[in-house]
Write a protein that holds these residues in place. Structure first.
Motif, PDB file in Angstrom:
ATOM      1  N   ASP A 164     -23.940 -71.483 -66.277  1.00  0.00           N
ATOM      2  CA  ASP A 164     -24.133 -70.539 -65.185  1.00  0.00           C
ATOM      3  C   ASP A 164     -25.578 -70.092 -64.997  1.00  0.00           C
ATOM      4  N   SER A 165     -26.495 -70.514 -65.889  1.00  0.00           N
ATOM      5  CA  SER A 165     -27.891 -70.070 -65.785  1.00  0.00           C
ATOM      6  C   SER A 165     -28.800 -71.077 -66.477  1.00  0.00           C
ATOM      7  N   LEU A 166     -30.076 -71.003 -66.154  1.00  0.00           N
ATOM      8  CA  LEU A 166     -31.051 -71.863 -66.828  1.00  0.00           C
ATOM      9  C   LEU A 166     -31.105 -71.560 -68.313  1.00  0.00           C
ATOM     10  N   ASP A 167     -31.036 -70.290 -68.655  1.00  0.00           N
ATOM     11  CA  ASP A 167     -31.077 -69.877 -70.060  1.00  0.00           C
ATOM     12  C   ASP A 167     -29.930 -70.494 -70.854  1.00  0.00           C
ATOM     13  N   GLU A 168     -28.761 -70.574 -70.221  1.00  0.00           N
ATOM     14  CA  GLU A 168     -27.587 -71.079 -70.930  1.00  0.00           C
ATOM     15  C   GLU A 168     -27.702 -72.569 -71.249  1.00  0.00           C
ATOM     16  N   PHE A 210     -23.153 -64.760 -60.189  1.00  0.00           N
ATOM     17  CA  PHE A 210     -22.722 -66.091 -60.613  1.00  0.00           C
ATOM     18  C   PHE A 210     -23.650 -67.196 -60.126  1.00  0.00           C
ATOM     19  N   GLY A 211     -23.829 -68.206 -60.936  1.00  0.00           N
ATOM     20  CA  GLY A 211     -24.329 -69.486 -60.489  1.00  0.00           C
ATOM     21  C   GLY A 211     -25.825 -69.668 -60.390  1.00  0.00           C
ATOM     22  N   LEU A 212     -26.183 -70.902 -60.058  1.00  0.00           N
ATOM     23  CA  LEU A 212     -27.571 -71.344 -59.901  1.00  0.00           C
ATOM     24  C   LEU A 212     -27.792 -71.630 -58.417  1.00  0.00           C
TER      25      LEU A 212
END
Length: 470
Positions: A164-168, A210-212
């Motif tokens: 759900d994210s760049l970090d994840e 939510f989301g990219l």
């Protein structure tokens, strides 16, 4: 804000314009009730071959009454409709969205009926795994997954983690490296399509958690990072535009935007994305305002959209998956209540409101307060020859917003001890239930072929007190 005297305009006996006057207030409205719900000769409502009077006597109220045949029929209908519509293309899978309602028995039904399972927390994953659900048919969602949740999902061999994210991306890659395996991931992209639904359940517009985003190249950068990661395999892209959606219009725009990204990845990164998840959010009939589509119409419409968009972009049609939850669980269940206080509040002149209080409320159905949801209800323990009257069904909690049904017709002689059923409470009612005012949560029972089976037992005061270790 200055205080002011409460006036007559704060309540009246006029029905909302969408609520039709019933020709027979005892009638079960088509579409609101599960497949096996009917009235018996003595006037009581029966579901799964079990009278609500028997349920009230043996189980007590309030209680969630789940029609097992109805739930499983709806699950198989979605499975079959999407498989058939996408068979000429690249195929389709259906994942049941467990957040709507999940327990061990439901997980087993879903597995037996050939659906995948979508979970979004470690708790939901724990239910699935304890039920023996195959890890490879589980998808893990969540905008803020903990390290423990990611690790447990990888150890269980889940079929995909929806990032759900760049970090994840970095988190999943690092944990996969520690475990010495490769993680299958999907990227959730935000398409900028806002479903025509309540603000809090529209999930694809830009201003939400939510989301990219496809705007600003964030989603494309996420694809690039996953492809470069040593321990990640990019399974595909995921999009979800919201909930309680009645047509395929929003899916058309969302699919086009996601497929534009697929084409961009093909052209710039020389990589073919072979899977696409378009989420769920298919609507149900909560009252006579709503006209939901059938699984067959939804599947056929979306298949046509995907095929057309891929043809225009010169793309191979990807394998597609969907995540219905509400549309399977919602109509399968009714909540059975016992009436307590009936109060006719006169406000001067012709204006008044009849409040029918029941033995549950916002602790077992917070959706009216949270989403301004409209429900229906029915006097289910008997029939009445009295005239219909607009009532407001309210709960027992110390909260003025504790409303279960804002406006519905019940017989004018509704009284203490009557049984009232609220249909379409199988999704996001027990899942959102609380112990507000220290009220124990109701049980969930399944009914089938004249038998009652407890899926989740009623909480007790001992359960509540057992957590209080101060």
């Amino acid at each position: 804000m200055r205080a002011h005297e409460a006036g007559a305009l704060h309540g009246n006996d006029a029905a909302p314009t969408w609520l039709p006057y019933p020709s027979d207030v005892n009638t079960l409205i088509d579409g609101l009730w599960s497949r096996t719900t009917r009235r018996t000769e003595d006037g009581a409502v029966e579901v799964g071959g079990v009278s609500v009077a028997r349920i009230a006597e043996e189980v007590g109220t309030p209680a969630f009454v789940l029609d097992e045949d109805d739930f499983r029929h709806r699950a198989r209908a979605f499975r079959d409709a999407f498989a058939e519509a996408f068979r000429p293309l690249a195929g389709a899978d259906v994942y049941y969205a467990g957040k709507a309602f999940l327990c061990g028995a439901v997980a087993r039904w879903v597995e037996e009926d050939g659906l995948g399972l979508d979970v979004c927390t470690g708790g939901e994953l724990a239910v699935a795994l304890r039920a023996g659900f195959p890890g490879e048919r589980i998808a893990l969602h969540g905008n803020n997954k903990s390290l423990a949740e990611i690790r447990r999902a990888l150890e269980a061999g889940v079929g995909r983690i929806v990032v759900d994210s760049l970090d994840e991306i970095d988190l999943v890659d690092a944990i996969a490296a520690e475990l010495g395996l490769r993680a299958a991931v999907m990227l959730r992209v935000t398409t900028g399509v806002e479903a025509h639904t309540h603000e809090f359940i529209a999930t694809a517009h830009e201003d939400q958690k939510f989301g990219l985003s496809l705007t600003g190249n964030t989603a494309f950068e996420a694809v690039r990072r996953v492809l470069a990661a040593e321990h990640l395999d990019l399974v595909g892209l995921h999009s979800h535009i919201g909930s309680q959606i009645f047509d395929t219009g929003g899916f058309e725009v969302a699919a086009r935007r996601v497929l534009d990204l697929v084409a961009q990845v093909r052209d710039q990164l020389d990589h073919t994305i072979t899977q696409l998840d378009l989420g769920g959010g298919f609507g149900v009939m909560y009252n006579t305002q709503h006209t939901p589509s059938t699984p067959e119409a939804l599947a056929s419409g979306i298949a046509g959209i995907v095929e057309k968009q891929c043809h225009e972009l010169e793309l191979e049609v990807p394998h597609v998956s969907f995540e219905p939850g509400r549309a399977i669980a919602g109509p399968s269940t009714q909540t059975l209540y016992t009436v307590g206080t009936v109060k006719d509040v006169r406000l001067g002149g012709p204006h008044h409101r009849v409040y029918v209080s029941v033995d549950g409320g916002m602790s077992d159905n917070v959706r009216t307060a949270l989403y301004d949801a409209d429900y229906s209800c029915l006097l289910s323990g008997r029939v009445s020859e009295q005239q219909p009257e607009v009532v407001r069904v309210v709960g027992k909690h110390c909260e003025s917003g504790d409303i279960v049904v804002k406006d519905e017709y019940l017989p004018a002689d509704v009284r203490r001890g009557d049984l009232v059923s609220v249909p379409v409470t199988g999704a996001y009612c027990y899942s959102l239930a609380s112990n507000y005012n220290h009220v124990p949560r109701p049980p969930v029972i399944a009914v089938k072929d004249g038998e009652i089976r407890t899926l989740i037992r009623r909480e007790t005061e001992e359960d509540l007190l057992g957590l209080d270790v101060g």
